[in-house]
Design an enzyme around this catalytic site. Sequence first.
Site, PDB file in Angstrom:
ATOM      1  N   TYR A   3      47.490  42.559  32.618  1.00  0.00           N
ATOM      2  CA  TYR A   3      48.508  42.641  33.663  1.00  0.00           C
ATOM      3  C   TYR A   3      49.120  44.042  33.731  1.00  0.00           C
ATOM      4  CZ  TYR A   3      47.799  37.691  33.775  1.00  0.00           C
ATOM      5  OH  TYR A   3      47.212  36.454  33.883  1.00  0.00           O
TER       6      TYR A   3
ATOM      7  N   GLU B  29      69.951  60.815  41.357  1.00  0.00           N
ATOM      8  CA  GLU B  29      68.509  60.832  41.142  1.00  0.00           C
ATOM      9  C   GLU B  29      67.731  60.542  42.424  1.00  0.00           C
ATOM     10  OE1 GLU B  29      68.213  59.948  36.445  1.00  0.00           O
ATOM     11  OE2 GLU B  29      68.507  58.180  37.711  1.00  0.00           O
TER      12      GLU B  29
END
Length: 214
Positions: free
Chosen positions: A125, A79
């Site tokens: 967050y 990947e």
Amino acid sequence: MNLITKGHETQLRERLTTLGASLFARGLTTGTSGNLSVRVCDGWLMTPTNASLGTLDPDRLSKLDENGRHVGGDRPTKESLLHLALYRQRRDAGGIVHLHSTYAAAVSCMEGLDPVECVPPLTAYFAMRIGRLPLVPYYRPGDPALATAVYDLAARYHAILLANHGPIVSGTTLESAASAIEELEETAKLFLLLRGIPTRAVSGQEVSQLDHGR
């Protein structure tokens, strides 16, 4: 962006292996899934193919040059093209974390996700560390078409969810990428726990008032 000198490469190798061990120990990756990378002055360091993040050897990390060619260490993760696609679009990226973490991977398998914002900003967050999380359609791991799809989104998003696969996140440092992907995993968990329950996300106006420094 501050370019990393060759003198820091040894330190970065240690930081990458330490982070991999931490992610593995806390169950954010299992087996040989997931991969990490960090930018160095003359290319990138990446985790090798079929390597467990829990037992990385700093001396065997894959080294890729500025053109993405394998020039040292073990063979890189299949990947690697995903990582390179993000780096080439995001010149401020210093590190990338890609995991198959349980809750984010579970969300990536769901039908009917919004491809522009597949996980809503349930917490401040998440809004600060991730922002909008787009979804890339399914491609087999290692398919160059997957890297192309990531590249097309990476100019606008530093975090992307890969369908039936998992998240990939870039950060100005490896540590900031890890912090963001951990926030993503926790929010994916909340998203699944709250299914079927009336839920209030952070509003657009409230998001605009947040400090988005990453």
